[in-house]
Design an enzyme around this catalytic site. Structure first.
Site, PDB file in Angstrom:
ATOM      1  N   GLN A 198      40.571  44.019  41.903  1.00 31.98           N
ATOM      2  CA  GLN A 198      39.804  44.057  40.669  1.00 31.98           C
ATOM      3  C   GLN A 198      40.145  45.276  39.824  1.00 31.98           C
ATOM      4  O   GLN A 198      40.230  45.195  38.588  1.00 31.98           O
ATOM      5  CB  GLN A 198      38.304  44.028  40.986  1.00 31.98           C
ATOM      6  CG  GLN A 198      37.418  43.995  39.742  1.00 31.98           C
ATOM      7  CD  GLN A 198      35.956  43.841  40.089  1.00 31.98           C
ATOM      8  OE1 GLN A 198      35.606  43.226  41.094  1.00 31.98           O
ATOM      9  NE2 GLN A 198      35.079  44.399  39.277  1.00 31.98           N
TER      10      GLN A 198
ATOM     11  N   HIS B 274      32.970  39.219  45.510  1.00 27.61           N
ATOM     12  CA  HIS B 274      34.191  39.089  46.305  1.00 27.61           C
ATOM     13  C   HIS B 274      33.931  38.309  47.587  1.00 27.61           C
ATOM     14  O   HIS B 274      32.993  38.611  48.326  1.00 27.61           O
ATOM     15  CB  HIS B 274      34.728  40.478  46.656  1.00 27.61           C
ATOM     16  CG  HIS B 274      35.314  41.199  45.487  1.00 27.61           C
ATOM     17  ND1 HIS B 274      36.659  41.461  45.373  1.00 27.61           N
ATOM     18  CD2 HIS B 274      34.733  41.691  44.356  1.00 27.61           C
ATOM     19  CE1 HIS B 274      36.887  42.104  44.235  1.00 27.61           C
ATOM     20  NE2 HIS B 274      35.737  42.248  43.601  1.00 27.61           N
TER      21      HIS B 274
ATOM     22  N   CYS C   6      41.862  37.946  45.945  1.00 26.24           N
ATOM     23  CA  CYS C   6      42.037  39.281  46.503  1.00 26.24           C
ATOM     24  C   CYS C   6      43.323  39.311  47.333  1.00 26.24           C
ATOM     25  O   CYS C   6      43.531  38.460  48.208  1.00 26.24           O
ATOM     26  CB  CYS C   6      40.842  39.641  47.368  1.00 26.24           C
ATOM     27  SG  CYS C   6      41.044  41.192  48.273  1.00 26.24           S
ATOM     28  N   GLU C   7      44.181  40.268  47.071  1.00 25.41           N
ATOM     29  CA  GLU C   7      45.466  40.305  47.760  1.00 25.41           C
ATOM     30  C   GLU C   7      45.352  40.789  49.205  1.00 25.41           C
ATOM     31  O   GLU C   7      46.318  40.684  49.960  1.00 25.41           O
ATOM     32  CB  GLU C   7      46.452  41.191  46.999  1.00 25.41           C
ATOM     33  CG  GLU C   7      46.097  42.657  46.960  1.00 25.41           C
ATOM     34  CD  GLU C   7      47.089  43.461  46.131  1.00 25.41           C
ATOM     35  OE1 GLU C   7      47.339  44.611  46.494  1.00 25.41           O
ATOM     36  OE2 GLU C   7      47.606  42.937  45.131  1.00 25.41           O
ATOM     37  N   HIS C   8      44.200  41.307  49.591  1.00 28.80           N
ATOM     38  CA  HIS C   8      44.055  41.808  50.962  1.00 28.80           C
ATOM     39  C   HIS C   8      43.820  40.692  51.974  1.00 28.80           C
ATOM     40  O   HIS C   8      44.331  40.738  53.095  1.00 28.80           O
ATOM     41  CB  HIS C   8      42.910  42.823  51.025  1.00 28.80           C
ATOM     42  CG  HIS C   8      43.142  44.018  50.170  1.00 28.80           C
ATOM     43  ND1 HIS C   8      42.120  44.706  49.546  1.00 28.80           N
ATOM     44  CD2 HIS C   8      44.289  44.641  49.812  1.00 28.80           C
ATOM     45  CE1 HIS C   8      42.620  45.706  48.859  1.00 28.80           C
ATOM     46  NE2 HIS C   8      43.933  45.691  48.996  1.00 28.80           N
ATOM     47  N   HIS C   9      43.018  39.679  51.590  1.00 27.20           N
ATOM     48  CA  HIS C   9      42.694  38.586  52.516  1.00 27.20           C
ATOM     49  C   HIS C   9      42.961  37.212  51.920  1.00 27.20           C
ATOM     50  O   HIS C   9      42.695  36.198  52.563  1.00 27.20           O
ATOM     51  CB  HIS C   9      41.216  38.666  52.927  1.00 27.20           C
ATOM     52  CG  HIS C   9      40.844  39.956  53.592  1.00 27.20           C
ATOM     53  ND1 HIS C   9      40.236  40.994  52.925  1.00 27.20           N
ATOM     54  CD2 HIS C   9      41.010  40.375  54.876  1.00 27.20           C
ATOM     55  CE1 HIS C   9      40.031  41.998  53.754  1.00 27.20           C
ATOM     56  NE2 HIS C   9      40.490  41.659  54.934  1.00 27.20           N
TER      57      HIS C   9
ATOM     58  N   CYS D 194      35.638  38.404  50.268  1.00 28.50           N
ATOM     59  CA  CYS D 194      35.812  39.225  51.468  1.00 28.50           C
ATOM     60  C   CYS D 194      34.560  40.035  51.765  1.00 28.50           C
ATOM     61  O   CYS D 194      34.332  40.421  52.922  1.00 28.50           O
ATOM     62  CB  CYS D 194      37.031  40.135  51.324  1.00 28.50           C
ATOM     63  SG  CYS D 194      37.012  41.196  49.872  1.00 28.50           S
TER      64      CYS D 194
END
Length: 208
Positions: free
Chosen positions: A126, A154, A85-88, A156
């Site tokens: 995703q 996920h 996941c590119e956020h975390h 996260c």
């Protein structure tokens, strides 16, 4: 562009210091190198074209008589995948179900998994991942229709923030003749039936 493993290792060492750890203690001494090698694998798809595995097709219109052309969809269910996941920068992983409507040519079934591997080996979300796989099949293979369903858990969602370990996320990307409501429902039904049959078979084996 290849992952700069030396730089990743150096930055990992700095991260360990930043969180208050001692990167020279025995348990962490090899960690920067291990993280660098993992990064090379996890992010190896950056800069690669997901459609590249579709370059070699198989003409199924020619062969033993009577000659014919494909009329229905090709569906491969339960392709395991994982991404970050590119956020975390936490992992998400699950199963992909990929279908396409060919013209006169098809592609090796393993190529569908390789398309997914390339698109997932980079920081992702995703929703975008499914769309990238669908685009690769539509344009790289010239498919009349494409259907991609991803079902993933996920990190996260499971380990931070909301902390919902039992949740999963389902996304759908569809193109062409498989984008209609009826076609999407048909593909989803095939996937559900496959899952039910697999569960029944597993229960039967367990009960022996």
């Amino acid at each position: 562009m290849a992952v700069d493993t030396e730089r990743v290792a150096a930055l990992t060492r700095e991260l360990l210091v930043a969180i208050g750890e001692d990167p020279d203690r025995p348990g962490l001494r090899e960690t920067p190198g291990r993280v660098a090698q993992a990064a090379a694998e996890m992010y190896g798809g950056i800069g690669q074209d997901p459609a590249a595995p579709l370059a070699h097709t198989i003409d199924v219109s020619q062969g033993p008589a009577p000659e014919t052309v494909p009329t229905g969809a090709v569906l491969v269910r339960d392709i395991r995948f994982r991404s970050m996941c590119e956020h975390h920068l936490l992992p998400f992983e699950g199963r992909a179900h990929i279908a396409y409507l060919p013209h006169e040519s098809v592609v090796g079934l393993g190529s569908l998994a390789r398309v997914l591997d390339i698109a997932s080996a980079r920081p992702q979300v995703q929703e975008r991942l499914g769309e990238q796989v669908a685009d690769a099949l539509e344009h790289g293979l010239g498919a009349r229709g494409v259907f991609v369903m991803l079902d993933a858990e996920h990190g996260c969602m499971r380990t931070r923030g909301e902390k919902r370990p039992d949740s999963s996320t389902v996304t759908i990307a569809a193109r062409g003749d498989l984008a209609t409501e009826a076609a999407r429902a048909e593909m989803a039904a095939y996937i559900i039936i496959g899952a039910q049959n697999a569960a029944t078979d597993a229960a039967a084996v367990k009960g022996r």
